[in-house]
Write an enzyme that holds these catalytic residues in place. Sequence first.
Site, PDB file in Angstrom:
ATOM      1  N   PHE A 185       0.809  -1.223   0.000  1.00  0.00           N
ATOM      2  CA  PHE A 185       0.000   0.000   0.000  1.00  0.00           C
ATOM      3  C   PHE A 185       0.842   1.272   0.000  1.00  0.00           C
ATOM      4  CE2 PHE A 185      -2.211  -3.157   2.822  1.00  0.00           C
ATOM      5  CZ  PHE A 185      -3.045  -3.658   1.848  1.00  0.00           C
ATOM      6  N   GLN A 205      -9.323  -5.028  -6.782  1.00  0.00           N
ATOM      7  CA  GLN A 205      -8.650  -3.792  -6.402  1.00  0.00           C
ATOM      8  C   GLN A 205      -9.645  -2.743  -5.921  1.00  0.00           C
ATOM      9  OE1 GLN A 205      -4.998  -2.731  -6.638  1.00  0.00           O
ATOM     10  NE2 GLN A 205      -5.352  -4.820  -5.983  1.00  0.00           N
ATOM     11  N   ARG A 237      -9.120   0.622 -20.613  1.00  0.00           N
ATOM     12  CA  ARG A 237      -9.269  -0.816 -20.852  1.00  0.00           C
ATOM     13  C   ARG A 237      -8.924  -1.593 -19.589  1.00  0.00           C
ATOM     14  NH1 ARG A 237      -6.047  -4.059 -25.650  1.00  0.00           N
ATOM     15  NH2 ARG A 237      -7.409  -5.872 -25.772  1.00  0.00           N
ATOM     16  N   THR A 283      -1.659  -7.194  -6.293  1.00  0.00           N
ATOM     17  CA  THR A 283      -2.510  -6.537  -7.283  1.00  0.00           C
ATOM     18  C   THR A 283      -2.850  -7.425  -8.470  1.00  0.00           C
ATOM     19  OG1 THR A 283      -0.471  -5.620  -8.164  1.00  0.00           O
ATOM     20  CG2 THR A 283      -1.732  -4.208  -6.710  1.00  0.00           C
ATOM     21  N   LYS A 309     -11.591  -9.382 -13.108  1.00  0.00           N
ATOM     22  CA  LYS A 309     -11.623 -10.019 -11.787  1.00  0.00           C
ATOM     23  C   LYS A 309     -10.587  -9.368 -10.863  1.00  0.00           C
ATOM     24  CE  LYS A 309     -11.667 -14.593  -9.648  1.00  0.00           C
ATOM     25  NZ  LYS A 309     -11.648 -16.043  -9.908  1.00  0.00           N
ATOM     26  N   LYS A 325      -5.537   2.448 -17.845  1.00  0.00           N
ATOM     27  CA  LYS A 325      -5.170   3.557 -16.957  1.00  0.00           C
ATOM     28  C   LYS A 325      -4.816   3.106 -15.543  1.00  0.00           C
ATOM     29  CE  LYS A 325      -8.087   7.046 -19.206  1.00  0.00           C
ATOM     30  NZ  LYS A 325      -9.181   8.006 -18.958  1.00  0.00           N
ATOM     31  N   VAL A 375      -6.081   0.739 -11.870  1.00  0.00           N
ATOM     32  CA  VAL A 375      -7.217   0.816 -10.942  1.00  0.00           C
ATOM     33  C   VAL A 375      -6.815   0.733  -9.468  1.00  0.00           C
ATOM     34  CG1 VAL A 375      -8.890  -0.115 -12.591  1.00  0.00           C
ATOM     35  CG2 VAL A 375      -7.605  -1.681 -11.129  1.00  0.00           C
ATOM     36  N   GLU A 414      -5.396   2.766  -7.325  1.00  0.00           N
ATOM     37  CA  GLU A 414      -5.621   3.906  -6.439  1.00  0.00           C
ATOM     38  C   GLU A 414      -7.067   4.410  -6.478  1.00  0.00           C
ATOM     39  OE1 GLU A 414      -2.906   4.257  -4.864  1.00  0.00           O
ATOM     40  OE2 GLU A 414      -1.271   3.814  -6.230  1.00  0.00           O
ATOM     41  N   ILE A 455       2.360  -6.833  -5.478  1.00  0.00           N
ATOM     42  CA  ILE A 455       2.059  -6.607  -4.060  1.00  0.00           C
ATOM     43  C   ILE A 455       0.648  -7.078  -3.710  1.00  0.00           C
ATOM     44  CG2 ILE A 455       3.720  -4.734  -3.826  1.00  0.00           C
ATOM     45  CD1 ILE A 455       1.447  -2.732  -4.143  1.00  0.00           C
TER      46      ILE A 455
END
Length: 733
Positions: free
Chosen positions: A240, A633, A623, A467, A628, A696, A698, A700, A465
């Site tokens: 994080f 996230q 995109r 993600t 999933k 782009k 996701v 954050e 991490i």
Amino acid sequence: MNSFAKPMGQPVDRVDGMLKVTGQARYAGEFPEAGLLHGSVVSSSIARGRIVSIDASAALSLPGVVMVLEHLNRPRLASYDESYADDDAAKGSPFRPLFNERILYSGQPVALVVAESLELARHAGSLLVIEYQAEPHATDLLSAQFEGHPAPAEVPGPRGNFQAELAGAALQLDLHYSTPIEHHNPMEPHASTVLYQADGSLHIHDKTQGPQNCQRYVQKVFGLGREQVRIFAGYVGGAFGSGLRPQYQLPLAVMAALALKRSVRVSLTRQQMFTFGYRPRTLQRLQLGAAANGRLLALGHAAIGQTSRFEDFTEHVVEWSGMLYHCDNVQLDYQLVPLDVFTPLDMRAPGAALGLIGLECAMDELACALAIDPVQLRLINYSERNQNQDKAYSSKELRACYAQGAERFGWARRNPEPRSMREGRELIGWGMAGGVWEALQQKASAKAHLDHEGRLTVSSATTDIGTGTYTVMTQIAAQACGVALEDVVFVLGDSSLPAAPLQGGSFTVSSVGTAVQQACSALREKLLERAAAQAPAFQGATPAQVHFADGQMWYGEHGLALAKLLRDTEEQALEVQVDAEPDKKRDAYATATHSAVFVEVRVDEDLGVVKVSRVVSAIAAGRVVNPKMARSQILGGVVWGIGMALHEETQTDHNLGRHMNHSLAEYHIPVNADIGQIDVLFVEELDEIVNALGSKGVGEIGIVGVAAAVANAIYHATGKRVRDFPITLDKLL
């Protein structure tokens, strides 16, 4: 799913999932080694002053205790007397563990006890007798808020005439909000296992979000060559942002290993996870001037944050207020107050998670004051351009987020009057907020290796991490080379691999993913060269005329298996490496992800207990490579946002300058019973400018705006506006 179907856009399961759930995935503190020594950190009990003496005789008398490192006997490190930094460094002089006798903050490491077992090292640490000379300290931002200085952040300058337009506005609001210190608390605590090699080089397993960042740090601090330091981080149990900078257990473990010429592991306790970076406390002031129809005429956002006395930590707290809504008269200000604390650190959606609390709560208060629906107010002030940069967006589907999120949530049935919706003794509140996060891309490299069996191995020195990096990169590579998912392996978490940026900021897919895609494209071109030389049917074929699918190269009706192509040319493998960087066409545009979050809360009228029963999060992130992973996230971000609104707060005893609730028992985070239904929807957004993938990120955006939406829903339910976060029982009652 058909293994040869196009993998991108598919909800593929984690390729590393089996290793994780069966315990085969090893983390930084789990690598075995014969004769491994264990280090235990001893932390300071004062917030400011100096060490007078350390008596380690009782500890050293215990059989199995090998060494007690402190500032008087640590190895001489030339770089400790120079300026050095890491990729995520703040302005100033970074903290140097065991540098000298000075105490800069409570919990500072003052000694490292090295022993044959962790239990023995910890026990020996408790026997150290340390004498301090304490000095007056300051750790309370509220008390010191007027002692700040301008933050060295890139705060956009003022535009228009803020003061005049504010004074002349039909409605003026002057609002103050505060957010607390929060600590990252990933499931895996920080640890470093330094394996001392026969030639004196170091193989280090470290909890980090950037192996090459740690490699450069160790090289610089200890004066070692690149070939002498190799960092591994194959699995990271959450971070994080806490792994963006090398934490102090890494140099301490290296110090001990070099001094003893033995392998050493240093693991931090859960309590010591509260002794380095964190999300800083902020005090925010929002000034809004609006016309009677809701149009923003003036917007001012000032924030005061805390930092350490040795570094100026800055994040983008106020910039979002200059870009999310159209307003021609804007004034932004960001001040830092140095305190006797450790330097703060980036934490999920750094700056935006804080700044959007102030902005989106203030927008809700404006909507209430003008009797305009909160969604409608945002549409009235919709911004087609990023006014901070005066650039058009490469794509922006925020309107669709508002519309689809509202429809999914049932927002049209909302009675705008506070305290008007209830079931029995429960008051029901509906609130919403918008969100924005910059869509970034960094330079990155990747290597693609195809063997004569048709197996594709792609590698880059990034991390995962939690993600889903392993999985998403596997999908990108499989589609780019037209091979089955099961024939692709993505390798990461090793500083010797092709260069990659830190994993953070939601730019891993756009940065490393682009490099992976380009490496596979370069590999395809090499394969076409081989095919043209070997198979007459492929002579004259151009890259644009050839496509790759089903593990084969196709030109018209002619197919050639990739594995056979290599075998027939008697090559064992084909390998390419590329360096990717952002496309120049991005420069003319602003790039960002956007969101709209809708929240339902239920508040017990007698007890003041708040339950978030429903959340709809609508996301526009270009995109989505794996819906999933992306949904997971956003789920995690929403849960954390609920925690920011209702639970999370690092409490400090300012008399001692010490955090009090430094454990997961007392640092409150949401648990299953706190979380209701969370519905995530991704609106369709085509972006051919942001990068070749159109992605782009996701990681954050999921947390941005959630805390404000919860607060706005609580106001709708109760009629009480709480501006001091988190919104706990005492404040609500």
